[in-house]
Structure formats: structure tokens, C-alpha cells
Design a protein around this motif. Structure first.
Motif, PDB file in Angstrom:
ATOM      1  N   ASN A  26      21.106  39.531   2.006  1.00  0.00           N
ATOM      2  CA  ASN A  26      20.606  38.420   1.425  1.00  0.00           C
ATOM      3  C   ASN A  26      20.205  37.478   2.394  1.00  0.00           C
ATOM      4  OD1 ASN A  26      20.797  36.244   0.046  1.00  0.00           O
ATOM      5  ND2 ASN A  26      21.897  35.039   1.153  1.00  0.00           N
ATOM      6  N   ARG A  35      21.770  41.686  -5.505  1.00  0.00           N
ATOM      7  CA  ARG A  35      21.944  41.509  -3.809  1.00  0.00           C
ATOM      8  C   ARG A  35      23.547  41.793  -3.538  1.00  0.00           C
ATOM      9  NH1 ARG A  35      19.380  37.342  -1.681  1.00  0.00           N
ATOM     10  NH2 ARG A  35      17.600  36.934  -3.728  1.00  0.00           N
ATOM     11  N   TYR A  37      25.996  40.605   0.438  1.00  0.00           N
ATOM     12  CA  TYR A  37      25.721  39.187   1.772  1.00  0.00           C
ATOM     13  C   TYR A  37      26.286  39.864   2.818  1.00  0.00           C
ATOM     14  CZ  TYR A  37      25.101  36.821  -1.889  1.00  0.00           C
ATOM     15  OH  TYR A  37      24.211  36.295  -3.470  1.00  0.00           O
TER      16      TYR A  37
END
Length: 179
Positions: free
Chosen positions: A151, A164, A166
Motif C-alpha cells: 500500500n 493489498r 500494509y
């Protein structure tokens, strides 16, 4: 893997009197978000960055180095970079020093021809790709490669087609556990 954009912005703001912040970089087409006015001008700025002392200051994204080393304990690791050819030697040395068991491959970029990252992955039999550019991530995913999209403000348009993630701890956990 490395904090390219923050270091590039430090250079740009210092050298060109800009005031761009990491959050402002909402596209990989840097000229569209203020780093130059055209593709050619953005490329010129990036090449000036490569030749500057700022480029030597690039550091790893938090937990990236340790996570990659752990992944390479049980897996064959490769890097696929779209960096320009003028820094291939420095990139190879840097990654070779940090990750001696990995290979580096180069894909096409905005001004140099070559294969896409998805094509390189297919040729090498790479099954999992960690990427931060949304179009590349989607292309890899559509080529049958499990793709983890790290991300960033510049990759919010992936349309949910890829996983996705992080941070690098999450990447390590997903790959190690196979989920």
C-alpha cells in the motif's frame, strides 16, 4: 524495498525548491503530480537524483531487509526492478551486498524498452510477487502470479484485483503461512 520516493522528494524539494510530500505522490506518473511538467522533465529529474548524493542515502522500508532475508531462508528470491540502466551497476552492488543469494532482473520503464515484470515472472517461474505499482500488480495477478500490493498513496486504483498489504511484516507472515 527501499524508500525511493521519500528520498527522491528530499532531493527534488532541496534542489528545485519544491514542496512535494509523500502523500502528494498519488500516481507513478510523477509528472502528473508535480515532479516536472512532462515525462521527459520527470526523467531528467530522476537522472539528476541518481547522480546526486541523495541517491546514496536511500534506506530500506521499515522491516523490508529483515523480512526479505527471512523469506530467502526457505525460498529462492529475486528482485525485478524498473530502474533506469544508468544505476544498474549500483543497484546490483547494493542488492548483492545486502542479499547475496538473490538475483536482480530489470524490466522496461518509461524510457527504456524491455520485458514487463509479469513477463519476467512467467519466464522465471516466479509464483509470488511483491509490488507497489498498481498496474504492474494487476498485470502480474492476471498472469497467474500471486501478487501482494504494498500500500502506497500512488497505488490506490488497483480495483481490488490483488492482495493489498500494509507493511513487510504482513508480507512475511502471508508468504510464510501460505495465505
Amino acid at each position: 524495498t527501499v524508500d525511493f520516493i521519500p528520498t527522491l522528494l528530499d532531493f527534488y524539494n532541496s534542489r528545485y525548491g519544491g514542496d512535494l510530500r509523500f502523500e502528494d505522490i498519488t500516481s507513478f506518473r510523477l509528472w502528473e503530480v508535480g515532479l516536472g511538467k512532462t515525462l521527459d522533465e520527470a526523467i531528467m529529474i530522476i537522472h539528476a537524483f541518481y547522480a546526486s548524493e541523495f541517491y546514496e542515502r536511500i534506506s530500506f522500508v521499515k522491516d523490508a531487509r529483515e523480512s526479505i532475508l527471512r523469506l530467502c531462508e526457505d525460498n529462492e528470491g529475486s528482485f525485478i526492478s524498473a530502474r533506469y540502466s544508468v544505476v544498474k551497476g549500483r543497484t546490483n552492488r547494493f542488492l548483492g551486498n545486502e542479499f547475496p543469494k538473490t538475483q536482480v532482473f530489470y524490466s522496461k520503464n518509461y524510457s527504456e524498452p524491455g520485458k514487463t515484470k509479469a513477463e519476467i515472472c512467467r519466464e522465471l517461474g516466479i509464483e509470488i510477487m511483491v509490488e507497489d505499482e498498481s498496474n504492474t500488480a494487476v498485470e502480474c495477478h492476471e498472469s497467474g502470479i500471486r501478487t501482494l500490493l504494498l500500500n502506497k498513496p500512488r497505488n490506490q486504483e488497483s480495483n481490488g484485483k490483488v492482495e493489498r498489504v500494509y507493511n513487510w511484516r504482513e508480507i512475511l507472515e502471508k508468504i510464510k503461512k501460505g495465505n
